[in-house]
Design an enzyme around this catalytic site. Structure first.
Site, PDB file in Angstrom:
ATOM      1  N   ARG A 166       0.906  26.442  -2.904  1.00 18.55           N
ATOM      2  CA  ARG A 166       0.822  26.239  -1.449  1.00 18.55           C
ATOM      3  C   ARG A 166       0.080  27.417  -0.838  1.00 18.55           C
ATOM      4  NH1 ARG A 166       3.644  28.431   2.962  1.00 18.55           N
ATOM      5  NH2 ARG A 166       4.387  27.002   4.597  1.00 18.55           N
ATOM      6  N   HIS A 176      14.636  33.239   9.129  1.00 22.67           N
ATOM      7  CA  HIS A 176      14.479  34.531   9.784  1.00 22.67           C
ATOM      8  C   HIS A 176      13.822  34.325  11.142  1.00 22.67           C
ATOM      9  CE1 HIS A 176      10.604  33.668   7.968  1.00 22.67           C
ATOM     10  NE2 HIS A 176      10.045  34.536   8.808  1.00 22.67           N
ATOM     11  N   ASP A 214      10.785  36.282  13.557  1.00 23.25           N
ATOM     12  CA  ASP A 214       9.680  37.197  13.283  1.00 23.25           C
ATOM     13  C   ASP A 214       9.772  38.547  13.983  1.00 23.25           C
ATOM     14  OD1 ASP A 214       8.488  35.489  11.521  1.00 23.25           O
ATOM     15  OD2 ASP A 214       7.106  34.613  12.957  1.00 23.25           O
ATOM     16  N   HIS A 216      13.184  30.250  11.614  1.00 20.84           N
ATOM     17  CA  HIS A 216      12.470  29.326  10.732  1.00 20.84           C
ATOM     18  C   HIS A 216      12.508  29.832   9.301  1.00 20.84           C
ATOM     19  CE1 HIS A 216       9.627  32.420  12.042  1.00 20.84           C
ATOM     20  NE2 HIS A 216       9.005  32.245  10.887  1.00 20.84           N
TER      21      HIS A 216
END
Length: 746
Positions: free
Chosen positions: A670, A588, A590, A660
């Site tokens: 994570r 996508h 941002d 990204h």
């Protein structure tokens, strides 16, 4: 009436008669000649010229005659819509007029054929003239200036109306006008600010923010909706939406063509075209009308707020449709749609390969294998090719200026004498498109990587060159292991499932659990004694550290404000990782909606269009997967990847140069601190400021308690300090009703 001596004009006239256009000039010349007399007749209830109404309304606006301006501007919009609707009705009503004469054209020859042709077209012209005259004044049928068309195409009337309604205290209507204008002018900062103000005004409901011109944009709404269904792999719904999108696109194209057919068009100037006879003028006028109808492809494929059309708009929809149908199990529908697509590109290798796949899947179902293309698409392509042949003939023999709007036009349609120049034009167009793609890859964010790193111990691990992109950087040593551990402890104690995504535990993939924590929530939990106060303040301070580093490194041309800060953790769901093919977060951009098929990125809601700079600060590496990766605009070509580790910061501009995603987290947990920045103070993170206000109040409370204890003598018998809960109600109420930043994560 004698036949034309020039065979070129005869050919054009004969061919154009097949599409009901030979002598359309009979109607328009008679209309022009009689318009002055007709204007003297009674015109009560008829549609008046929308350009005159608009000019008068604008004059009233600048004279601050608000009620008059409201009336005239609204009337101009209504008159324009009424004129277009009447044209469409007359186009349908008069289509069959004179058809009883068509049989004569197949049997008569010479001058008699000529007379029957004139009679046929004259009947249709008279029908159109009578039909239009019932609803529209003659002056309203005349063409408007280019300037007026520009005003309405950019929706500037709503710009004026927004102010007018505000001055009259009609804030609900003002908000509606502002939103309608903003849809076509998404970069208009003042209007965006006005819309935010309207949202906070009493009496303005969410219903006000509707596009008043939505009826002309239905196909684009369907287009976006279909893409969203694709993204969520809801193939049956996507197939249904793509089919609706195709049908609506065809309907909008027909609507546009009807306007060209009935609208008043000026006869070409003899000096420019070099023609004098009736048939010659009819041919030139008809070619002009056909060119207008061909241009409808571009008009329908241009979205409000865009300056250029999407290439191959209809073929692109068909490509999406046949794939969605195949994945939804509708093989027969996929075959029909793919055969329809092949009408545009009959030798396309990918389409032919897919067709073979579909027919193999059908096995012995020969009836479905023989499915023919859609009749509507077949008629669309056949008619377009006939029109192109006439237009290219006019370009070759009549000096007519025509630019083909389609990329799929076969070479054999173009006359041999024009093919060489046509090929040169196509090559030039291809070069321009390639140059345009290169230009799109240039970052217009205003940031320029390569500035100094202001924190001791922080090193540049990867720059633009190493990351194979623009305005990207990886910095190491931003925080130490002790600080990472503190944040992991805070996330474990306070992060809530799905925070920031309306309670959805797995906003991007069902194979991972998603947890998040904001600075404000951490501050409130610390105030209530639920988490360590120093950990909550460290979360806030880390953001400040990141802002200082990136502000310097990217040489921000203006102030950099926090837009949103989110401590996020993704945990692989045990036993749900086998055979997994999805991503932790799909590719996508941002601040815009990425469309990989066209390499476009639409900067419009629901994208967070105000975000300018993105950052992710990693806190651990004891997990599998979870790497951040950058791609090309196709969303598949990976250009760089970054492996998380404690203290590693990735910063990049939030625009279309930096698509990204995040690879799947297949084991472990994570955690990272995701931060977005904006150059616009209006969109700063109000929740962050509320957290700062809480700490400020607590600080003042602590000082006052120390003073009280000192006056009372202090010591062991002094009253205990009050908890943060008791003195925070005023601070907690601050910021309520204010616009808060949107929620997303990296």
């Amino acid at each position: 009436m004698a036949l034309c001596s020039n065979p070129n004009f005869v050919y054009v006239a004969l061919q154009i008669s097949r599409i009901h256009s030979i002598l359309a000039c009979l109607y328009f010349t008679s209309l022009a000649a009689g318009s002055e007399a007709s204007t003297r007749s009674a015109t009560s209830g008829l549609i008046h010229p929308y350009d005159a109404l608009y000019y008068t309304g604008v004059r009233a606006y600048f004279s601050e005659e608000w009620e008059k301006a409201e009336e005239l501007l609204e009337k101009s919009l209504a008159a324009r819509e009424g004129l277009f609707r009447t044209r469409r009705q007359c186009h349908e009503e008069c289509g069959p007029a004179g058809h009883d004469r068509l049989g004569k054209l197949d049997t008569e020859k010479g001058s008699v054929w000529d007379l029957w042709a004139v009679d046929w077209i004259q009947r249709r012209a008279e029908c159109v003239r009578f039909c239009m005259g019932r609803s529209v004044t003659p002056s309203a049928e005349l063409p408007v200036s280019v300037d007026i068309e520009y005003e309405f195409s950019t929706r500037n009337a709503y710009n004026f109306l927004q102010v007018v309604y505000y001055k009259l205290g009609k804030v609900q209507k003002a908000a509606s006008a502002a939103h309608t204008f903003f849809v076509a002018n998404p970069s208009h900062l003042e209007m965006r600010n006005n819309i935010e103000k309207y949202r906070r005004m009493e009496g303005v409901t969410e219903d006000a923010f509707q596009d008043r011109e939505l009826k002309t944009e239905k196909h684009w709404v369907m287009y976006v909706s279909a893409l969203a269904s694709e993204a969520s792999s809801d193939w049956p719904h996507a197939a249904e939406q793509w089919k609706e999108c195709v049908n609506e696109t065809l309907r909008q194209t027909e609507e546009c063509r009807a306007q060209c057919d009935v609208a008043f068009q000026r006869l070409p100037d003899n000096q420019e075209v070099g023609i004098e006879g009736l048939f010659e003028k009819a041919a030139a006028l008809s070619l002009s009308m056909l060119s207008c109808q061909q241009f409808c492809v571009t008009q329908v494929a241009t979205r409000a707020g865009r300056i250029s059309a999407q290439e191959d708009f209809l073929p692109t929809q068909l490509e999406h449709l046949h794939i969605a149908q195949f994945k939804a199990g509708d093989i027969g529908g996929a075959v029909q749609t793919l055969r329809s697509l092949l009408l545009f590109y009959p030798s396309d290798k990918d389409s032919l390969t897919n067709l073979q796949l579909y027919t193999d899947t059908l096995g012995g179902d020969t009836e479905t294998q023989a499915t023919q293309p859609s009749q509507e698409i077949a008629r669309y392509v056949s008619r377009s090719l006939q029109e192109k042949q006439l237009l290219y003939y006019g370009k070759e023999n009549l000096n007519f200026d025509f630019t083909d709007p389609d990329l799929w036009t076969p070479e054999e349609v173009v006359p041999e004498s024009l093919r060489e120049s046509w090929r040169a034009e196509k090559e030039l167009l291809s070069e321009k498109l390639k140059e345009g793609e290169k230009e799109l890859e240039m970052d217009d964010s205003g940031f320029y990587a390569g500035g100094p790193v202001l924190q001791v111990g922080v090193t540049i691990t990867m720059d633009d060159y190493a990351l194979n992109g623009t305005n990207r950087v990886v910095l190491d040593g931003v925080v130490d292991q002790k600080e990472c551990d503190a944040m992991l402890r805070l996330a474990t104690a306070a992060a809530s499932a799905g925070d920031g995504y309306r309670g959805r535990r797995s906003p991007h993939t069902p194979h991972e659990k998603f947890e998040g924590l904001t600075v404000l929530k951490a501050a409130k939990l610390a105030q209530d004694g639920m988490v360590n106060q120093s950990d909550a303040k460290l979360l806030h301070e880390m953001g400040e550290r990141v802002r200082t580093l990136l502000y310097s490194y990217f040489r921000s041309p203006t102030g950099l404000h926090f837009s949103y800060t989110h401590l996020v953790c993704r945990s692989a769901i045990t036993g749900d990782q086998e055979g997994r093919l999805d991503l932790s977060h799909p590719v996508h951009v941002d601040n815009c909606l990425l469309e990989p098929e066209t390499r476009q990125c639409w900067r419009e809601p629901p994208a967070f269009t105000h975000r300018d700079l993105s950052a992710v600060l990693y806190l651990n590496d004891d997990f599998d997967g979870g790497e951040l990766f950058f791609t090309d605009r196709d969303a598949t070509t990976v250009t760089a990847s970054v492996k998380p580790t404690c203290g590693r910061l990735v910063g990049f501009s939030s625009g279309p140069v930096n698509p990204h995603g995040v690879t799947a987290v297949t084991a472990g947990r994570r955690c990272a601190l995701a931060i977005w920045f904006t150059k616009e103070q209006l969109h700063r993170d109000m929740e962050r400021e509320e957290a700062e206000a809480l700490w400020a109040v607590d600080g003042q409370t602590g000082k006052k308690e120390e003073e009280v204890k000192a006056k009372a003598g202090g010591g062991a018998n002094a009253a205990p300090a009050r908890s943060g809960r008791s003195g925070s109600q005023a601070a907690r109420s601050r910021g309520r009703g204010q616009v808060t930043g949107g929620k997303d994560e990296l």
